[in-house]
Each structure stands twice: as structure tokens, then as C-alpha cells.
Scaffold this active site. Sequence first.
Site, PDB file in Angstrom:
ATOM      1  N   GLY A  50       0.161   2.995   2.565  1.00  0.00           N
ATOM      2  CA  GLY A  50      -1.093   3.353   3.228  1.00  0.00           C
ATOM      3  C   GLY A  50      -2.254   2.487   2.775  1.00  0.00           C
ATOM      4  O   GLY A  50      -2.072   1.425   2.186  1.00  0.00           O
ATOM      5  N   HIS A  65      -0.999  -5.554   6.335  1.00  0.00           N
ATOM      6  CA  HIS A  65      -0.007  -4.605   6.858  1.00  0.00           C
ATOM      7  C   HIS A  65       0.131  -4.768   8.371  1.00  0.00           C
ATOM      8  O   HIS A  65       1.228  -4.737   8.916  1.00  0.00           O
ATOM      9  CB  HIS A  65      -0.436  -3.167   6.563  1.00  0.00           C
ATOM     10  CG  HIS A  65      -0.489  -2.822   5.106  1.00  0.00           C
ATOM     11  ND1 HIS A  65      -1.668  -2.589   4.444  1.00  0.00           N
ATOM     12  CD2 HIS A  65       0.495  -2.657   4.190  1.00  0.00           C
ATOM     13  CE1 HIS A  65      -1.415  -2.288   3.188  1.00  0.00           C
ATOM     14  NE2 HIS A  65      -0.116  -2.332   2.995  1.00  0.00           N
ATOM     15  N   LEU A  68      -4.222   0.895   4.761  1.00  0.00           N
ATOM     16  CA  LEU A  68      -3.741  -0.293   5.476  1.00  0.00           C
ATOM     17  C   LEU A  68      -4.850  -1.323   5.710  1.00  0.00           C
ATOM     18  O   LEU A  68      -6.005  -0.970   5.944  1.00  0.00           O
ATOM     19  CB  LEU A  68      -3.146   0.138   6.815  1.00  0.00           C
ATOM     20  CG  LEU A  68      -2.022   1.178   6.696  1.00  0.00           C
ATOM     21  CD1 LEU A  68      -1.540   1.599   8.075  1.00  0.00           C
ATOM     22  CD2 LEU A  68      -0.864   0.651   5.860  1.00  0.00           C
ATOM     23  N   SER A 120      -4.649  -3.447  -1.079  1.00  0.00           N
ATOM     24  CA  SER A 120      -5.302  -2.130  -1.040  1.00  0.00           C
ATOM     25  C   SER A 120      -6.155  -1.930  -2.282  1.00  0.00           C
ATOM     26  O   SER A 120      -7.117  -1.175  -2.269  1.00  0.00           O
ATOM     27  CB  SER A 120      -4.261  -1.028  -0.946  1.00  0.00           C
ATOM     28  OG  SER A 120      -3.417  -1.260   0.153  1.00  0.00           O
ATOM     29  N   ARG A 121      -5.790  -2.588  -3.375  1.00  0.00           N
ATOM     30  CA  ARG A 121      -6.514  -2.394  -4.637  1.00  0.00           C
ATOM     31  C   ARG A 121      -7.834  -3.171  -4.686  1.00  0.00           C
ATOM     32  O   ARG A 121      -8.632  -2.941  -5.585  1.00  0.00           O
ATOM     33  CB  ARG A 121      -5.635  -2.762  -5.828  1.00  0.00           C
ATOM     34  CG  ARG A 121      -4.510  -1.747  -6.062  1.00  0.00           C
ATOM     35  CD  ARG A 121      -3.770  -1.979  -7.367  1.00  0.00           C
ATOM     36  NE  ARG A 121      -2.896  -0.869  -7.695  1.00  0.00           N
ATOM     37  CZ  ARG A 121      -1.581  -0.828  -7.469  1.00  0.00           C
ATOM     38  NH1 ARG A 121      -0.976  -1.858  -6.897  1.00  0.00           N
ATOM     39  NH2 ARG A 121      -0.859   0.236  -7.811  1.00  0.00           N
ATOM     40  N   GLY A 128       5.427  -8.121   2.573  1.00  0.00           N
ATOM     41  CA  GLY A 128       4.475  -9.221   2.413  1.00  0.00           C
ATOM     42  C   GLY A 128       4.834 -10.098   1.221  1.00  0.00           C
ATOM     43  O   GLY A 128       5.355  -9.621   0.209  1.00  0.00           O
ATOM     44  N   GLN A 129       4.510 -11.377   1.338  1.00  0.00           N
ATOM     45  CA  GLN A 129       4.789 -12.318   0.245  1.00  0.00           C
ATOM     46  C   GLN A 129       3.912 -12.069  -0.973  1.00  0.00           C
ATOM     47  O   GLN A 129       4.212 -12.522  -2.063  1.00  0.00           O
ATOM     48  CB  GLN A 129       4.589 -13.755   0.729  1.00  0.00           C
ATOM     49  CG  GLN A 129       5.018 -14.811  -0.291  1.00  0.00           C
ATOM     50  CD  GLN A 129       4.306 -16.116  -0.101  1.00  0.00           C
ATOM     51  OE1 GLN A 129       4.086 -16.525   1.043  1.00  0.00           O
ATOM     52  NE2 GLN A 129       3.955 -16.784  -1.178  1.00  0.00           N
ATOM     53  N   LYS A 130       2.811 -11.333  -0.802  1.00  0.00           N
ATOM     54  CA  LYS A 130       1.944 -11.121  -1.958  1.00  0.00           C
ATOM     55  C   LYS A 130       2.743 -10.471  -3.095  1.00  0.00           C
ATOM     56  O   LYS A 130       2.595 -10.824  -4.248  1.00  0.00           O
ATOM     57  CB  LYS A 130       0.725 -10.277  -1.621  1.00  0.00           C
ATOM     58  CG  LYS A 130      -0.278 -10.297  -2.786  1.00  0.00           C
ATOM     59  CD  LYS A 130      -1.541  -9.584  -2.469  1.00  0.00           C
ATOM     60  CE  LYS A 130      -1.371  -8.096  -2.531  1.00  0.00           C
ATOM     61  NZ  LYS A 130      -0.985  -7.605  -3.879  1.00  0.00           N
TER      62      LYS A 130
END
Length: 290
Positions: free
Chosen positions: A31, A37, A33, A186-187, A147-149
Site C-alpha cells: 500500500g 506501483h 501507493l 513509500s518511506r 520493482g527494481q528498487k
Amino acid sequence: MKVCRTVQELREATRVWRGKGESLGFVPTMGCLHRGHLSLVERSRRENDKTVVSIFVNPLQFGPKEDFSVYPRTEEEDRRVLEQGGADLLFLPRVEEIYPPGFQTYCEVTQLTKPLCGLTREGHFRGVTTVVLKLFNIVSPQRAYFGQKDAQQAIVLTRMVEDLALNINLRVCPILREQDGLALSSRNRYLSREEREQAPGLSRALGRAESLFLEGERGARVLRDAVREELGRLPLFTPEYVELVDLGTLLPVERVESKALLLLAGRLGRTRLIDNIVLGGTYVDLGTQE
Ligand code: PAF
């Protein structure tokens, strides 16, 4: 967009689609998002007839001193964003739906989880693989999008898919960034104004190594030192690691022979951030191929 909160509801909804021979893409999330995302949802929509998104803040992947209780939960906004993004089904299980009383079965990738984030986040990847395997079993998608992150996560999950012969194609999609280079996460919303001002320094540091690589530098020490030097200019950033590793094993390399993954992690103030770049290759080198 249909919303399901139980495994049974989700299975009934997807059974109808499967019965019609429709393919299913799956985007698991926690979540809060953002555009990153949504890029996974877009890719899934391009490649599948139906797209299922899950939002589940997985307690099993947070350590006792981590941010589980305060992790941002933005359900209403997420639902709106997914509706607009064209997702077909949102799975929103409660914790007891995924971990019912008596739950005691886990999935663990033993080696790839040890270095890098595994050094400081004990049990994190075991929590990720356990929940993702369970979600895969519930949703039964043809393709799943990450995701590649979270590159180590993607590599660990790719190993799980291969080791357990799961009939799922795992797609790794490129990192999306703010205009100033900060990788979407998200952080990021935890960052204070001063921290946010310094945050683009992380991708700038990786960019510095990439420039050296493009000029012909292949030595891991020189490339890593260039990143560390740039990070050293950020007074609020405490680095955890800067590593240049093999994409398959995640073991350190001394030289970049053809391609390698350059990753960093650390704390900007109290917020833990990660970022990475593939030198000599692209994100499609991660994940499984169809
Ligand atoms: O990347 C994430 O958001 C989470 O680790 C995942 C894959 C949804 C599992 O909880």
C-alpha cells in the site's frame, strides 16, 4: 474494481476469469501507493487480461525495532489510485486471513538473503518469501511484477520461483524517480524538509559511479569509493553499505566483467533508504524470462 478481503472471495472471483481462459497479472504491495506501483499495474495490464493488486502490510517482514506499527496505511487513497489505474481486483486481507492462528510454515531462501540488507534486517526476507509464496498460491497468477528498487528482494524471489518450480513469470520493472533523482518509495514521506533536500544525493552518488564506469573504469574499489565520497557530502546520511555484486549470487565482485549490481543502503535521519543501479546492463537482467 472488485475488492476482496478473504481468500475464498478472491478465489471465487479469479475462478470466473480463469474459466474464460483469461490471463492474470499480479502486483503485490504494502500500500501507500505511488507512481512506481502504478507502473507495475500498467505493465501488468499490458501483458495480461486481468490485473490483481494486493495491499498487505506484512508483519513478518518487519523486525522488532522496525516501522510496522507506523508504516503508512492509506487505504482510501490507494483504492482511488488503483481504480483510476485500471486494476481489476484489489485483495485487502486482514493479518489473520494470511496468518491464521496456529500458522507455522515458512519459506526461506538461505544464501541470497544473507548479505546486504540481510545483514541488518534479520528475518526480513524470510517474511517476504513466506508472504509472497502464500499470495502466489492464493492468486495463482501467470505473471507477477516487482520493482527494481528492491533489487535484492527481486533476486531472492526469482530464486524462490526457480527453486520451487513455481509456474509464474516474475517481471522486474525499472525504478521510478522524482525529477531530482530520488527513487520513489513509500518511506520517502517520513523525510523532513532538510532530509528531503539531501535525498537526491543517493542517486547522484550512483550516477557518479555510472559515469566512471561509462568512461571505462571497471575496478570495484574505485567505483564504490566514488559512491562513498559523494555520500560523505550528505551530513544527515549514515551509510549502511555500498556494494558492487554479481547479479546472480549477490557476492561482491572485484571488477565489473560485463555487468554488476551497485547497491547502497543507509539512514537519512531515521529513515532507511535503498537505491541501486545495474552497471553494464538493465533491470531486465533480473527476474525470469518467459
Ligand atoms: O515490496 C514490497 O512491497 C513487499 O516486500 C512485498 C513484495 C509486497 C511483500 O510484502
